[in-house]
Design an enzyme around this catalytic site. Sequence first.
Site, PDB file in Angstrom:
ATOM      1  N   HIS A 189     -11.374 109.395   7.822  1.00 24.50           N
ATOM      2  CA  HIS A 189     -12.420 109.173   8.831  1.00 24.50           C
ATOM      3  C   HIS A 189     -12.833 110.505   9.460  1.00 24.50           C
ATOM      4  O   HIS A 189     -12.192 110.954  10.418  1.00 24.50           O
ATOM      5  CB  HIS A 189     -11.882 108.270   9.954  1.00 24.50           C
ATOM      6  CG  HIS A 189     -11.704 106.850   9.546  1.00 24.50           C
ATOM      7  ND1 HIS A 189     -12.681 105.900   9.706  1.00 24.50           N
ATOM      8  CD2 HIS A 189     -10.654 106.212   8.977  1.00 24.50           C
ATOM      9  CE1 HIS A 189     -12.247 104.736   9.271  1.00 24.50           C
ATOM     10  NE2 HIS A 189     -11.018 104.893   8.807  1.00 24.50           N
ATOM     11  N   GLU A 207     -15.251 111.130  11.377  1.00 25.03           N
ATOM     12  CA  GLU A 207     -15.895 110.994  12.702  1.00 25.03           C
ATOM     13  C   GLU A 207     -14.971 111.312  13.873  1.00 25.03           C
ATOM     14  O   GLU A 207     -15.429 111.713  14.940  1.00 25.03           O
ATOM     15  CB  GLU A 207     -16.484 109.587  12.865  1.00 25.03           C
ATOM     16  CG  GLU A 207     -15.496 108.429  13.007  1.00 25.03           C
ATOM     17  CD  GLU A 207     -15.055 107.823  11.668  1.00 25.03           C
ATOM     18  OE1 GLU A 207     -15.092 108.542  10.651  1.00 25.03           O
ATOM     19  OE2 GLU A 207     -14.649 106.645  11.644  1.00 25.03           O
ATOM     20  N   SER A 220     -16.435  95.345  34.406  1.00 26.10           N
ATOM     21  CA  SER A 220     -15.996  96.290  33.362  1.00 26.10           C
ATOM     22  C   SER A 220     -17.240  96.937  32.749  1.00 26.10           C
ATOM     23  O   SER A 220     -18.363  96.648  33.165  1.00 26.10           O
ATOM     24  CB  SER A 220     -15.186  95.550  32.310  1.00 26.10           C
ATOM     25  OG  SER A 220     -15.947  94.490  31.784  1.00 26.10           O
ATOM     26  N   CYS A 265     -14.057 105.660   4.419  1.00 25.10           N
ATOM     27  CA  CYS A 265     -12.912 104.768   4.214  1.00 25.10           C
ATOM     28  C   CYS A 265     -13.308 103.538   3.381  1.00 25.10           C
ATOM     29  O   CYS A 265     -13.507 103.657   2.189  1.00 25.10           O
ATOM     30  CB  CYS A 265     -12.297 104.401   5.557  1.00 25.10           C
ATOM     31  SG  CYS A 265     -10.543 104.030   5.374  1.00 25.10           S
ATOM     32  N   PRO A 304     -19.985  94.269  46.870  1.00 31.05           N
ATOM     33  CA  PRO A 304     -18.936  94.178  45.846  1.00 31.05           C
ATOM     34  C   PRO A 304     -17.980  95.376  45.892  1.00 31.05           C
ATOM     35  O   PRO A 304     -16.778  95.220  45.683  1.00 31.05           O
ATOM     36  CB  PRO A 304     -19.721  94.165  44.521  1.00 31.05           C
ATOM     37  CG  PRO A 304     -21.101  93.758  44.882  1.00 31.05           C
ATOM     38  CD  PRO A 304     -21.339  94.212  46.290  1.00 31.05           C
ATOM     39  N   THR A 305     -18.528  96.551  46.211  1.00 28.28           N
ATOM     40  CA  THR A 305     -17.690  97.754  46.304  1.00 28.28           C
ATOM     41  C   THR A 305     -16.723  97.642  47.482  1.00 28.28           C
ATOM     42  O   THR A 305     -15.529  97.947  47.357  1.00 28.28           O
ATOM     43  CB  THR A 305     -18.577  99.005  46.452  1.00 28.28           C
ATOM     44  OG1 THR A 305     -19.373  99.096  45.292  1.00 28.28           O
ATOM     45  CG2 THR A 305     -17.767 100.269  46.626  1.00 28.28           C
ATOM     46  N   GLU A 344      -6.391 107.100  33.613  1.00 27.94           N
ATOM     47  CA  GLU A 344      -7.422 106.061  33.719  1.00 27.94           C
ATOM     48  C   GLU A 344      -6.765 104.700  33.518  1.00 27.94           C
ATOM     49  O   GLU A 344      -6.077 104.470  32.518  1.00 27.94           O
ATOM     50  CB  GLU A 344      -8.492 106.283  32.640  1.00 27.94           C
ATOM     51  CG  GLU A 344      -9.567 105.204  32.656  1.00 27.94           C
ATOM     52  CD  GLU A 344     -10.482 105.220  31.427  1.00 27.94           C
ATOM     53  OE1 GLU A 344     -10.505 106.238  30.693  1.00 27.94           O
ATOM     54  OE2 GLU A 344     -11.151 104.199  31.203  1.00 27.94           O
TER      55      GLU A 344
HETATM   56  N1  GLN Z   1      -9.607  97.934   4.456  1.00 30.66           N
HETATM   57  C1  GLN Z   1      -9.475  99.185   3.797  1.00 30.66           C
HETATM   58  C2  GLN Z   1      -8.029  99.628   3.669  1.00 30.66           C
HETATM   59  O1  GLN Z   1      -7.175  99.145   4.351  1.00 30.66           O
HETATM   60  C3  GLN Z   1     -10.290 100.258   4.495  1.00 30.66           C
HETATM   61  C4  GLN Z   1      -9.840 100.540   5.897  1.00 30.66           C
HETATM   62  C5  GLN Z   1     -10.838 101.315   6.710  1.00 30.66           C
HETATM   63  O2  GLN Z   1     -12.022 101.349   6.387  1.00 30.66           O
HETATM   64  N2  GLN Z   1     -10.416 101.924   7.793  1.00 30.66           N
HETATM   65  O3  GLN Z   1      -7.719 100.474   2.888  1.00 30.66           O
END
Ligand code: GLN
Length: 532
Positions: free
Chosen positions: A503, A505, A14, A379, A190-191, A140
């Site tokens: 979030h 990101e 993996s 968060c 292995p392949t 995938e």
């Molecule tokens: N533990 C926190 C909550 O549930 C923050 C969660 C997180 O950072 N994704 O609100």
Amino acid sequence: MTKKFIFVTGGVVSSLGKGITTASIGILLKSKGIKVNVLKMDPYLNVDPGTMSPYQHGEVFVTEDGAEADLDLGYYERFLDINMYKKNNVTTGQIYETILMRERRGDYLGKTIQVIPHVTNEIKARISKVSEDSDITIVELGGTVGDIEGLPFLEAIRQFKIDKGRDNVLYIHLTLIPYIQTAEELKTKPTQQSVGKLREIGIEPDIIIARTEKPLTNEIKSKISLFCNVKKEAVIEEIDVGAGNIYAIPLILREQGLDKIILRCLKIFSKKQDMHNWKKLVESKKSFKKKVEIAIAGKYTGLKDAYKSICSALVHAGFANKVNVKIKYVDAESNSLGDDLKDVGGVILPGGFGERGIEGKIDVAKYARENNIPFLGICLGMQCAVIEFARNVCGMKNANSTEFNPETPYPVIDLLPLQRKIKTKGGTMRLGSYPCVLSEGTTAYNSYKSKKISERHRHRYEFNNKYKKKLVSKGLLIAGQYNGLVEVVELKEHPWFVATQYHPEFKSRPLNPHPLFKGLVKEAIEYTNGRK
Ligand code: GLN
């Protein structure tokens, strides 16, 4: 166009980067003007990775529609620049959940439910669902050929060729060609064995992509071709590029004609090719002279995959600011936080769950606030920044989130009544995309250059509005809100301190970096220069 399917399996070990390879195949086809969609099939029994520790599974990726999904969906989004949804990730847990629900309802009355055809049919139905709005669906399969859990999936994809016709189905096997130092040799055995395992099931790969640390010699390619029964031109080398250069992989695969081979096998005629911007982006990195260091202060720092999207967003922000971003993983539980953070240009306090490491995270927020270090709290990172501010600026001794101390005298982070009623853990948080309105003049507003934004969430706890007035009176800025819920906070007295309940990101893309990460890196460069 007749719908076509590409199945990507993994052999030998993996962690070969199957997600990146799958995403790379996707972008090559997309650049040919083909409508592509991707499905990740995970053979484990969990319904989704939402309840797993990041140490088990790496980051949990969150989609627009609130699926807690495999992190490979993050690669698909970033490489293909399309959104993934719940349907783009299926697990054995989901397949069985559906089948058992039908069984209880009585849909199978009189019948015995079996792996073939009931489980395999449900797998095939999930694949077909993803293919509804695309010309080519890339599937995938998680894990490695030979895993017991993977067998029903392999059986289903074997049947696919019979169901859809040979010109419409293609199998790609990603494998490892290890280099044996003492013999100074690359090894194909292995392949061969892993392809042998696939053949036992009835799948013959059309293309072998070989992960290798050394270039494949002509002889090695011939050997793989002969023993694995694929054309020599269909033995593609995927050489190690290093974590910072993954966006070069589609170009490396294209140089060897992977896109052309796929299209030939699937009998697709297409000429359009547009990878100009991607190529420019990858090449631009070579000219970056400067470096900036950003700390990620979390508790899962032992596993890099735990912060995959954050790291990716930082790389994107590096592209935008023409710098190499070096990430420094700082253990929030270390007792040398001051030393760990003293030379970095900026700090990210990421998301997380559970009490462990919380006091350290609160110290990180304090250090960033007091030392004017550019700071992005995400968060749980935002919640810690609020707790820190309440305790150390507003004098609310022992302020906390009720997640960590239900008896705290100042529950500045708490559950909403709706969440308090929820007793089950899987898929019950505030999940997915929510709109947010930013206040003009704030750092967030100036970064996004927009009042209305929309970002993805994954949390249970919220800023407690009962303390809003007090915190604001002491210099906390409420920079973004949704329906009365606090989404972004900043510090009035700090040059660049942004903390978000969502979030950011998950929405950053290489050619479209996220404004907050872009802003953080820009500020970190200035902060680093100012210190010199
Ligand atoms: N533990 C926190 C909550 O549930 C923050 C969660 C997180 O950072 N994704 O609100």
